[in-house]
Every structure is written in structure tokens, then in C-alpha cells.
Design a protein around this motif. Structure first.
Motif, PDB file in Angstrom:
ATOM      1  N   CYS A  25       1.101  -0.744   0.414  1.00 44.36           N
ATOM      2  CA  CYS A  25      -0.162  -0.046   0.145  1.00 44.36           C
ATOM      3  C   CYS A  25       0.693   1.126   0.261  1.00 44.36           C
ATOM      4  CB  CYS A  25      -0.468  -0.054   1.109  1.00 44.36           C
ATOM      5  SG  CYS A  25      -1.913   1.601   1.374  1.00 44.36           S
ATOM      6  N   SER A  26       0.761   1.760  -0.969  1.00 45.48           N
ATOM      7  CA  SER A  26       1.295   3.460  -1.299  1.00 45.48           C
ATOM      8  C   SER A  26       0.780   4.521   0.068  1.00 45.48           C
ATOM      9  CB  SER A  26       0.734   4.234  -2.525  1.00 45.48           C
ATOM     10  OG  SER A  26       0.368   4.435  -2.685  1.00 45.48           O
ATOM     11  N   ARG A  27       0.336   4.203   1.390  1.00 44.12           N
ATOM     12  CA  ARG A  27       0.150   5.219   1.803  1.00 44.12           C
ATOM     13  C   ARG A  27       0.338   4.259   3.428  1.00 44.12           C
ATOM     14  NH1 ARG A  27      -5.430   7.114   2.494  1.00 44.12           N
ATOM     15  NH2 ARG A  27      -5.404   7.066   4.009  1.00 44.12           N
ATOM     16  N   HIS A  31       4.023   8.293   4.036  1.00 42.72           N
ATOM     17  CA  HIS A  31       2.621   9.784   4.434  1.00 42.72           C
ATOM     18  C   HIS A  31       2.523  10.360   3.411  1.00 42.72           C
ATOM     19  CE1 HIS A  31       6.829  11.499   5.366  1.00 42.72           C
ATOM     20  NE2 HIS A  31       5.429  13.163   5.183  1.00 42.72           N
ATOM     21  N   GLY A  33       1.714   9.401   0.346  1.00 43.90           N
ATOM     22  CA  GLY A  33       1.305   8.743  -1.010  1.00 43.90           C
ATOM     23  C   GLY A  33      -0.259   9.297  -0.484  1.00 43.90           C
ATOM     24  N   LYS A  34      -0.714   9.454  -1.769  1.00 45.45           N
ATOM     25  CA  LYS A  34      -2.509  10.328  -1.864  1.00 45.45           C
ATOM     26  C   LYS A  34      -3.296   9.050  -2.010  1.00 45.45           C
ATOM     27  CE  LYS A  34       0.201  13.973  -3.160  1.00 45.45           C
ATOM     28  NZ  LYS A  34      -0.050  15.946  -3.802  1.00 45.45           N
ATOM     29  N   CYS A  35      -3.136   8.010  -2.296  1.00 45.93           N
ATOM     30  CA  CYS A  35      -3.648   7.141  -3.156  1.00 45.93           C
ATOM     31  C   CYS A  35      -4.813   6.466  -2.248  1.00 45.93           C
ATOM     32  CB  CYS A  35      -2.869   5.573  -3.741  1.00 45.93           C
ATOM     33  SG  CYS A  35      -4.077   4.489  -4.295  1.00 45.93           S
ATOM     34  N   SER A  36      -5.923   6.690  -2.179  1.00 43.38           N
ATOM     35  CA  SER A  36      -7.763   6.040  -1.282  1.00 43.38           C
ATOM     36  C   SER A  36      -8.389   5.660  -2.223  1.00 43.38           C
ATOM     37  CB  SER A  36      -7.593   7.703  -0.404  1.00 43.38           C
ATOM     38  OG  SER A  36      -8.049   9.042  -2.281  1.00 43.38           O
ATOM     39  N   ILE A  49      -6.873   2.793   6.611  1.00 40.64           N
ATOM     40  CA  ILE A  49      -5.745   2.895   6.638  1.00 40.64           C
ATOM     41  C   ILE A  49      -4.885   3.866   7.689  1.00 40.64           C
ATOM     42  CG2 ILE A  49      -3.605   3.652   4.901  1.00 40.64           C
ATOM     43  CD1 ILE A  49      -5.116   2.880   2.962  1.00 40.64           C
ATOM     44  N   LYS A  50      -4.706   3.263   8.670  1.00 42.13           N
ATOM     45  CA  LYS A  50      -3.689   3.748   9.715  1.00 42.13           C
ATOM     46  C   LYS A  50      -2.902   2.645  10.545  1.00 42.13           C
ATOM     47  CE  LYS A  50      -7.272   2.521  13.584  1.00 42.13           C
ATOM     48  NZ  LYS A  50      -7.914   3.383  14.195  1.00 42.13           N
ATOM     49  N   LEU A 318       3.134   6.642  -6.394  1.00 37.89           N
ATOM     50  CA  LEU A 318       4.114   7.432  -5.149  1.00 37.89           C
ATOM     51  C   LEU A 318       5.609   7.866  -5.799  1.00 37.89           C
ATOM     52  CD1 LEU A 318       4.446   6.725  -2.247  1.00 37.89           C
ATOM     53  CD2 LEU A 318       5.190   4.819  -2.088  1.00 37.89           C
ATOM     54  N   GLU A 321       5.302  10.731  -6.087  1.00 34.36           N
ATOM     55  CA  GLU A 321       4.305  11.920  -4.988  1.00 34.36           C
ATOM     56  C   GLU A 321       5.957  12.421  -3.559  1.00 34.36           C
ATOM     57  OE1 GLU A 321       0.181  10.343  -5.188  1.00 34.36           O
ATOM     58  OE2 GLU A 321       2.292   9.552  -3.810  1.00 34.36           O
TER      59      GLU A 321
END
Length: 382
Positions: A25-27, A31, A33-36, A49-50, A318, A321
Motif C-alpha cells: 500500500c502506497s499510503r 505518509h 502517498g495520496k492514493c485512496s 488505513i492507519k 508514489l 509523490e
């Protein structure tokens, strides 16, 4: 005791239809990473995602929409895979059997049908693959009923992908049109042969816990004997060099039909790759954080190179970014990028020395003054 706990943990993971690989996961990777995409498409707010993890909460209904939009495979369908479904459909078509595809909520059809959790969970590449097969695939659904479903956004996602594959087929002169969307169930024609009998249980493509339970004894035995390939969490979550070789095999089959230099160099706007648009300083942030392991840095003497494994790149963005100097930009892939060819050079440069502080500079262009001197204003004092 530890091994027993490990067996239970392994069994539990196998029972889940949705597989999570957090390090893809890029997120999670950064931090920045903007993919959602997974969060945006989820109809029940079932994804969080946390804390460096992807979490599926109790709202999750296992519709598979998140897996269909995840560019890196951080969320994926554990079983069955789309490649398996594609192969089964291709096999039935070759036997001249009627091929019907629908969602698991369609109770009007019970036999001789391939069922998936939601049509919106089918990826663009899978739909392009079956639409270019040389026989009809009857996709049964009612838009009115789909809008009443809890996964009501799924049908919009499916129809949007259908529009995209029609555009791709037109741009690449691909013979498509095999998918027939209809509300009516066609007359089912099934021809069994003495050598290839149809397994009706296999046809029911529901994500069932019982199918995974059947694998448990073998998995447990392999672990106890120390031969289970998946007994190491770090190994199972490892970033391999070229994972999309497994992700896009259907596209490889489709694009192998394309001939002509002009078409082979055609861009496909639905798939992206990074391109150098500025000066690369070879800081290697992109190579360390790429979820797919698609960027590789090589240093030979004073020569520096940043390579892109085009078949591994998923276009998640990513690298763009995290690039501090904004040297990368996403551009469309071409047909060639889906052929498993040699890595391409994304950036090439040399080691240089700053004319002021004499420190070594690594850059893809000729640079006389390092960024530190520029930042401190030493050029003016000199």
C-alpha cells in the motif's frame, strides 16, 4: 504451542476472501502517498488505513470493489483469482457451452453460471480479456435491482469499465464485442465430453469459507514439517521484483494479437508509468518506497542509472509523490510496456563536484553548484 498458534493464524488468513499485503500500500509505504481509491469506492466505509496497516472493519461485505481498483495489489481477492475465472470461461467457450456471468445476489440463475460477488469487482483488464474472446459471454444483471443492492455503486463501476474497454478496442483495432449485457437468461447449452466433464461446483464462483477450509490440512502439515512457503510473514509480504507479471497476464494475451509498429507504440491512458521531466539527484527515495519494486538504482564507477521495470510498474504514482525535486511525472503506458522486455533507463547521470564546496553531486544533468550551497546563498557571497 507456538506452532499450533501459527497454524490457527494461517488457517484464519486462508479463510478470508480478501487478502491484505500492507507493504504494497502506497499510503503505508509513505505518509506522502495520496492514493485512496479503495476507500473512495467502498460502499460501506469498511476500509481504514492507519498505524501502517490496512484494516477491514465489521462493515466490510467482501464485495471486492476495493481489490478491483487497488493499483498495487495491497488488497486482492485470495480465491478465486480473475485469471482462474478467465481460464474457466475460455475453456467453456471452446467446448461450445453457453457462458453466463452474473453476481452472487442473482437468485434467478442457479446452474451453469459463473458467479462473482459483484460485477463492479471485475477489473478493466479482465473485462477487456473476455470481451475479445471469440464467443459470447452473457452478463446478466438488472440496473434497477443493482441500484437497490447495498453495493449499488458496483454497477456504475462495471458500466464505466465497459465504456473504457470499448475505447481501448477502437484505438487498438481489437475485435471485441463478446460481452452481451442482458437481463434475460439465454437458453443454456452445455456439451459434456467424455474427457472434459464440467464441474458444476467449480462454476459457482462465490467466495466461500468452506473452499479455503479444504486447504487447511495441507497448509497445516506443510507448516509443521517446516516446508510451508507462506510460514514467514515477512516473506509473504516481501516486495518482489516484478509482481505485475502475475497481475497482467490477461493483458499479455490480449495485446499479443496486436500487430504493427504504430499500434504497438500506442498509448493506453488507463495505465501509467513514471517519466523523467526534471533533474534526478539519485536520492533513491523512489527506489526504496516503490510498492512494486519497479525502480532499481545501479552505480558503476561515476556512472549512475535509475531503471524502470515497466512490466512491474503499476502506475500507483508514489514515486512522483515522494520525489522532493518534482523530477518525475506519470505518463501513459504503451503496448510495449506490457511486453516483458528489458528494463528501461529512467534517468542516467554522473558524479560531479560542487564548484564552491567541492562536495560530490549526483545528478542526471550537469550541475555546477550543489543544492546546499544554493540554499545557503554561498553563490552570492562568492
Amino acid at each position: 504451542m507456538l506452532k499450533f498458534e501459527k497454524i490457527i493464524e494461517t488457517a484464519t488468513s486462508r479463510m478470508e476472501p480478501i487478502a491484505l499485503n500492507h507493504q504494497r500500500c502506497s499510503r503505508v509505504r509513505s505518509h506522502l502517498g495520496k492514493c485512496s481509491k479503495c476507500i473512495e469506492c467502498c460502499p460501506v466505509e469498511g476500509i481504514i488505513i492507519k498505524n501502517s496497516k490496512i484494516e477491514l472493519n465489521d462493515n466490510c461485505i467482501q464485495c471486492g470493489l476495493c481489490a478491483s481498483v487497488c493499483p498495487t495489489g495491497a488488497i486482492s481477492i485470495q480465491e478465486p483469482t480473475e485469471l482462474n475465472l478467465y481460464n474457466y470461461i475460455e475453456e467453456e467457450g471452446k467446448l461450445d457451452n453457453t457462458v453466463i456471468l452474473t453476481c452472487k445476489h442473482n437468485d434467478d440463475i442457479s446452474k451453469s453460471v459463473f458467479k462473482v460477488p459483484c460485477l463492479g469487482g471485475l477489473t478493466l483488464e479482465f473485462l477487456l480479456g473476455i470481451d475479445t474472446l471469440p464467443f459470447e459471454i452473457n452478463v446478466i444483471f438488472s440496473q434497477a435491482k443493482c441500484k437497490e443492492c447495498i453495493v449499488k455503486s458496483g454497477i456504475d463501476l462495471y458500466l464505466n469499465n465497459i465504456k473504457k474497454i470499448k475505447r481501448i478496442e477502437e484505438d487498438l483495432n481489437l475485435l471485441g464485442g463478446s460481452i452481451k449485457n442482458t437481463e434475460k437468461v439465454p437458453k443454456v447449452k452445455t456439451r459434456k465430453t467424455s474427457t472434459e466433464e464440467i464441474d458444476n461446483e467449480r462454476r459457482e464462483f462465490l467466495f466461500s469459507i468452506f473452499k479455503s477450509v479444504k486447504k487447511l490440512p495441507n497448509t497445516a502439515i506443510k507448516y509443521v514439517l517446516g516446508t510451508n512457503d507462506d510460514d514467514d510473514d515477512e516473506k509473504s509480504n516481501a516486495i518482489v521484483a516484478s509482481p505485475t507479471v502475475k497481475k497482467y497476464p490477461i493483458l499479455g494475451k490480449v495485446f499479443s494479437k496486436i500487430k504493427g509498429e504504430e499500434l504497438i507504440n500506442s498509448e493506453i491512458i488507463d495505465y501509467s508509468k513514471p517519466s523523467l521531466v526534471g533533474t534526478c539527484t539519485f536520492c533513491r527515495a523512489c527506489t526504496m518506497l516503490c510498492p512494486m519494486g519497479a525502480l532499481k538504482y545501479i552505480e558503476k564507477g561515476d556512472k549512475l542509472s535509475l531503471f524502470l521495470l515497466r512490466d512491474a510498474c503499476s502506475g500507483c504514482g508514489l514515486c512522483v509523490e515522494v520525489c522532493y525535486y518534482g523530477a518525475l511525472e506519470l505518463k501513459s503506458k504503451t503496448i510495449k510496456d506490457f511486453s516483458f522486455v528489458e528494463p528501461s533507463i529512467l534517468a542516467a547521470g554522473t558524479k560531479q563536484r560542487c564548484s564552491i564546496c567541492k562536495q560530490i553531486i549526483t545528478a542526471s544533468n550537469t550541475v555546477e553548484i550543489c543544492s546546499s550551497c544554493l540554499k545557503l546563498g554561498r553563490i552570492y557571497r562568492r
